[in-house]
Design an enzyme around this catalytic site. Sequence first.
Site, mmCIF file in Angstrom:
data_model
loop_
_atom_site.group_PDB
_atom_site.id
_atom_site.type_symbol
_atom_site.label_atom_id
_atom_site.label_comp_id
_atom_site.label_asym_id
_atom_site.label_seq_id
_atom_site.Cartn_x
_atom_site.Cartn_y
_atom_site.Cartn_z
ATOM 1 C CE LYS A 67 -3.961 1.725 2.725
ATOM 2 N NZ LYS A 67 -4.793 1.444 3.918
ATOM 3 C CB SER A 142 -8.287 2.995 2.937
ATOM 4 O OG SER A 142 -7.374 2.448 3.866
ATOM 5 C CB SER A 166 -8.115 -0.056 5.718
ATOM 6 O OG SER A 166 -8.917 1.084 5.585
HETATM 7 N N1 GLN Z 1 -13.032 2.694 6.416
HETATM 8 C C1 GLN Z 1 -12.515 3.129 7.679
HETATM 9 C C2 GLN Z 1 -12.282 4.614 7.654
HETATM 10 O O1 GLN Z 1 -12.628 5.219 6.703
HETATM 11 C C3 GLN Z 1 -11.272 2.370 8.008
HETATM 12 C C4 GLN Z 1 -10.066 2.929 7.393
HETATM 13 C C5 GLN Z 1 -8.821 2.174 7.720
HETATM 14 O O2 GLN Z 1 -8.844 1.105 8.307
HETATM 15 N N2 GLN Z 1 -7.701 2.784 7.342
HETATM 16 O O3 GLN Z 1 -11.785 5.190 8.574
#
Ligand code: GLN
Length: 427
Positions: A67, A142, A166
Amino acid sequence: MQEYLQRNETSCVALVEEYLSRSEKLSSLNAFVTVLAARARAQAQRVDAKITTGHVGKLAGCIIAVKDLLALKGERLTCGSRILENFISSYDATAITRLEQAGAIIIGKTNMDEFAMGSSNENSAFGPVKNPRNEAYVPGGSSGGSAVAVAAHMAMAALGSDTGGSVRQPAALTGVVGLKPTYGRVSRWGLVAFASSLDQVGVFANAVEDAARVLEVIAGVDERDSTSAPVAVPQYAQLLTGEIRGKVIGLPKEYLSSGVQPEILAAIARAKLLLEKGGATLKEVSLPHTQHAIAAYYVICTAEASSNLARYDGAHYGRRAQNVNSLEELYVKSRSEGFGPEVKRRIMLGTYVLSSGYYDAYYRRAMKVRTLIRRDFEQAFQQCDALLTPTTPTTAFKLGEKVSDPLTMYLSDIFTVSMNLAGVPAR
Ligand code: GLN
């Protein structure tokens, strides 16, 4: 894989070319922000040379995508943001160093929601990522690019980060394995911070064993990350015997409510049957504070993000606004131009919940809820060895379906954020 390499039936150099051409062919999925062709080819040559001398690392020849919020020396580190569009990292993340020392080959940096904020990968400055199973659908976020790289076989495994789901959510939406380790299990040196009390590096793979082998390599204490746990790293892959006889698996009743899509409930029912057939006992348990998890998460993560993202001010990192007349104008313009709408929303929300007069009402209260959620898990684990839960309330949704409604988007994390608040591992 390693047997093929040792028997000389293929080489790392050949593998890298194959994977590079596959990612070029599938470029419409938009999984990569940067393909690291030169770095991958150089590492492949080094690993091939080592194989001829008999020194095979644990992950020799393993093609891995990471990532784009993990640092690789001399490479772009964008975090999916305009503000870091041209930022070059000056060092390697510990997880990357460990992978490369074990003979893994980093093939590219994957697309993501800006600063890891999102659940659909539509918040990237570099365009959305598409789900390889149906390109009209989101891959989740994400770490959507990492999930897609693995699901579409553009990498054998991938690293992501999981602050509230994420890794697990995009893994679920693309049909691969996604593991969020225990808080502190993997060093975060070189991982760009979103919400430091929740962030953890996680692994994507097409098989549980592959994820275990990658985790074995990247896990373990690191003197450069004081939050990394000084706990010995087991040989995870060897421990995967498949034996579950006598284990007690808890089913939290709050996770199997009527709001869950029938297909997901059916998958849980199938998993239950398999576990019972393997000799495990299933038992209903309760995590009573689940209903407050999303609210607590979005107070805590935005509060921490507003502090962590203060460093992107145009003076120290990344994008610097032009034609400004004062320091304040430099800050305001650099940040206004550099951050996308979701990141701005979170910074504002986080600044608000920490502000004088509101701190007690929001931040402190959220921290109390967090303690209760952690306690829920401690109590549940007194009665069972593991929990079986859905990862997401729905299967993958369509691109554009939830972009204009952040609250609905936030609800797709309803089954994942509690584990980050509690610090427990999950997949
Ligand atoms: N979808 C969650 C958020 O928007 C988790 C994001 C993540 O784990 N980086 O915060």
